[in-house]
Motif scaffolding. Structure first.
Motif, PDB file in Angstrom:
ATOM      1  N   UNK A   1       1.033  -1.525   0.218  1.00  0.00           N
ATOM      2  CA  UNK A   1      -0.180   0.208  -0.200  1.00  0.00           C
ATOM      3  C   UNK A   1       0.880   1.557   0.085  1.00  0.00           C
ATOM      4  N   UNK A   2       0.424   2.114  -0.834  1.00  0.00           N
ATOM      5  CA  UNK A   2       1.910   3.328  -0.758  1.00  0.00           C
ATOM      6  C   UNK A   2       1.126   4.432  -1.327  1.00  0.00           C
ATOM      7  N   UNK A   3       1.486   5.325  -2.049  1.00  0.00           N
ATOM      8  CA  UNK A   3       0.264   6.930  -2.483  1.00  0.00           C
ATOM      9  C   UNK A   3       0.475   6.747  -3.706  1.00  0.00           C
ATOM     10  N   UNK A   4      -0.567   7.829  -3.761  1.00  0.00           N
ATOM     11  CA  UNK A   4      -1.762   7.892  -4.988  1.00  0.00           C
ATOM     12  C   UNK A   4      -0.800   7.329  -6.347  1.00  0.00           C
ATOM     13  N   UNK A   5       0.560   8.702  -6.107  1.00  0.00           N
ATOM     14  CA  UNK A   5       1.822   8.410  -7.172  1.00  0.00           C
ATOM     15  C   UNK A   5       2.191   7.821  -7.440  1.00  0.00           C
ATOM     16  N   UNK A   6       2.767   6.917  -6.710  1.00  0.00           N
ATOM     17  CA  UNK A   6       3.182   5.495  -6.932  1.00  0.00           C
ATOM     18  C   UNK A   6       2.791   4.580  -6.660  1.00  0.00           C
ATOM     19  N   UNK A   7       1.375   4.022  -6.858  1.00  0.00           N
ATOM     20  CA  UNK A   7       0.985   3.650  -7.395  1.00  0.00           C
ATOM     21  C   UNK A   7       0.508   2.444  -8.358  1.00  0.00           C
ATOM     22  N   UNK A   8       1.133   1.402  -8.702  1.00  0.00           N
ATOM     23  CA  UNK A   8       1.527   0.952  -9.979  1.00  0.00           C
ATOM     24  C   UNK A   8       1.042  -0.717 -10.007  1.00  0.00           C
ATOM     25  N   UNK A   9      -0.660  -0.747 -10.111  1.00  0.00           N
ATOM     26  CA  UNK A   9      -0.919  -2.415  -9.843  1.00  0.00           C
ATOM     27  C   UNK A   9      -0.648  -3.324 -10.244  1.00  0.00           C
ATOM     28  N   UNK A  10       0.039  -3.061 -11.963  1.00  0.00           N
ATOM     29  CA  UNK A  10       0.396  -4.697 -12.094  1.00  0.00           C
ATOM     30  C   UNK A  10       1.302  -5.000 -11.711  1.00  0.00           C
ATOM     31  N   UNK A  11       1.941  -3.718 -10.597  1.00  0.00           N
ATOM     32  CA  UNK A  11       3.701  -4.532  -9.322  1.00  0.00           C
ATOM     33  C   UNK A  11       3.142  -4.793  -8.486  1.00  0.00           C
ATOM     34  N   UNK A  12       1.794  -4.578  -8.169  1.00  0.00           N
ATOM     35  CA  UNK A  12       1.324  -5.382  -6.621  1.00  0.00           C
ATOM     36  C   UNK A  12       1.495  -3.908  -6.216  1.00  0.00           C
ATOM     37  N   UNK A  13       1.897  -1.966  -6.342  1.00  0.00           N
ATOM     38  CA  UNK A  13       1.809  -1.383  -5.788  1.00  0.00           C
ATOM     39  C   UNK A  13       0.174  -0.682  -5.644  1.00  0.00           C
ATOM     40  N   UNK A  14      -0.382  -0.213  -4.514  1.00  0.00           N
ATOM     41  CA  UNK A  14      -2.008   0.296  -4.372  1.00  0.00           C
ATOM     42  C   UNK A  14      -2.124   1.065  -3.862  1.00  0.00           C
ATOM     43  N   UNK A  15      -3.254   2.011  -4.287  1.00  0.00           N
ATOM     44  CA  UNK A  15      -3.342   3.012  -3.268  1.00  0.00           C
ATOM     45  C   UNK A  15      -4.508   2.557  -2.317  1.00  0.00           C
ATOM     46  N   UNK A  16      -4.151   3.347  -1.329  1.00  0.00           N
ATOM     47  CA  UNK A  16      -5.465   2.993   0.312  1.00  0.00           C
ATOM     48  C   UNK A  16      -6.759   2.805  -0.126  1.00  0.00           C
ATOM     49  N   UNK A  17      -6.671   3.946  -1.322  1.00  0.00           N
ATOM     50  CA  UNK A  17      -8.073   4.624  -1.936  1.00  0.00           C
ATOM     51  C   UNK A  17      -8.673   3.848  -2.657  1.00  0.00           C
ATOM     52  N   UNK A  18      -8.069   2.789  -3.087  1.00  0.00           N
ATOM     53  CA  UNK A  18      -8.375   1.450  -4.082  1.00  0.00           C
ATOM     54  C   UNK A  18      -9.380   0.748  -3.548  1.00  0.00           C
ATOM     55  N   UNK A  19     -10.235  -0.213  -3.875  1.00  0.00           N
ATOM     56  CA  UNK A  19     -11.516  -1.007  -3.289  1.00  0.00           C
ATOM     57  C   UNK A  19      -9.924  -1.521  -2.439  1.00  0.00           C
ATOM     58  N   UNK A  20      -9.043  -2.848  -3.175  1.00  0.00           N
ATOM     59  CA  UNK A  20      -8.098  -3.511  -2.705  1.00  0.00           C
ATOM     60  C   UNK A  20      -7.923  -3.213  -1.616  1.00  0.00           C
ATOM     61  N   UNK A  21      -6.505  -1.799  -1.779  1.00  0.00           N
ATOM     62  CA  UNK A  21      -6.825  -0.408  -0.503  1.00  0.00           C
ATOM     63  C   UNK A  21      -7.585  -0.819   1.101  1.00  0.00           C
TER      64      UNK A  21
END
Length: 165
Positions: A114-134
């Motif tokens: 779980x990373x910040x929105x600017x760092x998020x990249x779901x294809x690499x498993x980096x998700x934003x805390x406000x995404x459905x998975x986050x």
């Protein structure tokens, strides 16, 4: 009519682009995320300086406007940044900055961070805390099963590990 009262198009007008939209969410950032934002800002500022040195061209004006818009966006993101040290969280609860390992319904293992929105990249498993998975993962503990609402339906994920860098 006197030339003083007419406006001729000499091609020197500046192009101004509207600002890019900012997220309505708090701008939580990891230390690496903030460093990346600062790196992007520095790169765009360097690009702008190089563009301003070039000879006058029509495309140059648009490129300068794009660089200026990007710089305004990045400066706003950095000014709103809330630096969160992932090590400050309990290793027992999923929070911002956590790397989470889960087992899916078909017994495969996946990892997310779980990373910040600017760092998020779901294809690499980096998700934003406000995404459905986050949202599904935040606050969970090892052994919990969370429901991830995907467009194709709900997926159950069992939390098997939580790590912080």
């Amino acid at each position: 009519m006197s030339k003083a009262f007419t406006k001729e198009d000499d091609g020197t007008e500046n192009v101004h682009l509207d600002d890019l939209p900012q997220s309505p969410h708090p701008n939580l950032v990891t230390p690496s995320g903030l460093a990346a934002l600062n790196g992007r800002l520095g790169a765009r500022q360097s690009d702008l300086a190089k563009l301003r040195e070039k000879a006058e061209e029509i495309d140059r004006k648009l490129a300068i406007a794009v660089a200026q818009r990007d710089i305004r966006f990045l400066e706003a993101r950095i000014s709103r940044a809330i630096l969160v040290d992932p090590k400050s969280h309990s290793p027992r609860i999923v929070a911002f900055g956590a790397e989470i390992e889960v087992i899916t319904e078909d017994d495969s293992r996946q990892s997310f961070r779980i990373v910040g929105e600017d760092e998020a990249d779901p294809t690499h498993g980096l998700i934003a805390p406000y995404s459905p998975l986050g949202v599904a993962l935040m606050g969970a503990q090892i052994g919990d099963t969370v429901e991830w609402q995907k467009p194709t339906g709900i997926v159950d994920l069992e939390i098997v590990a939580i790590r912080y860098e």
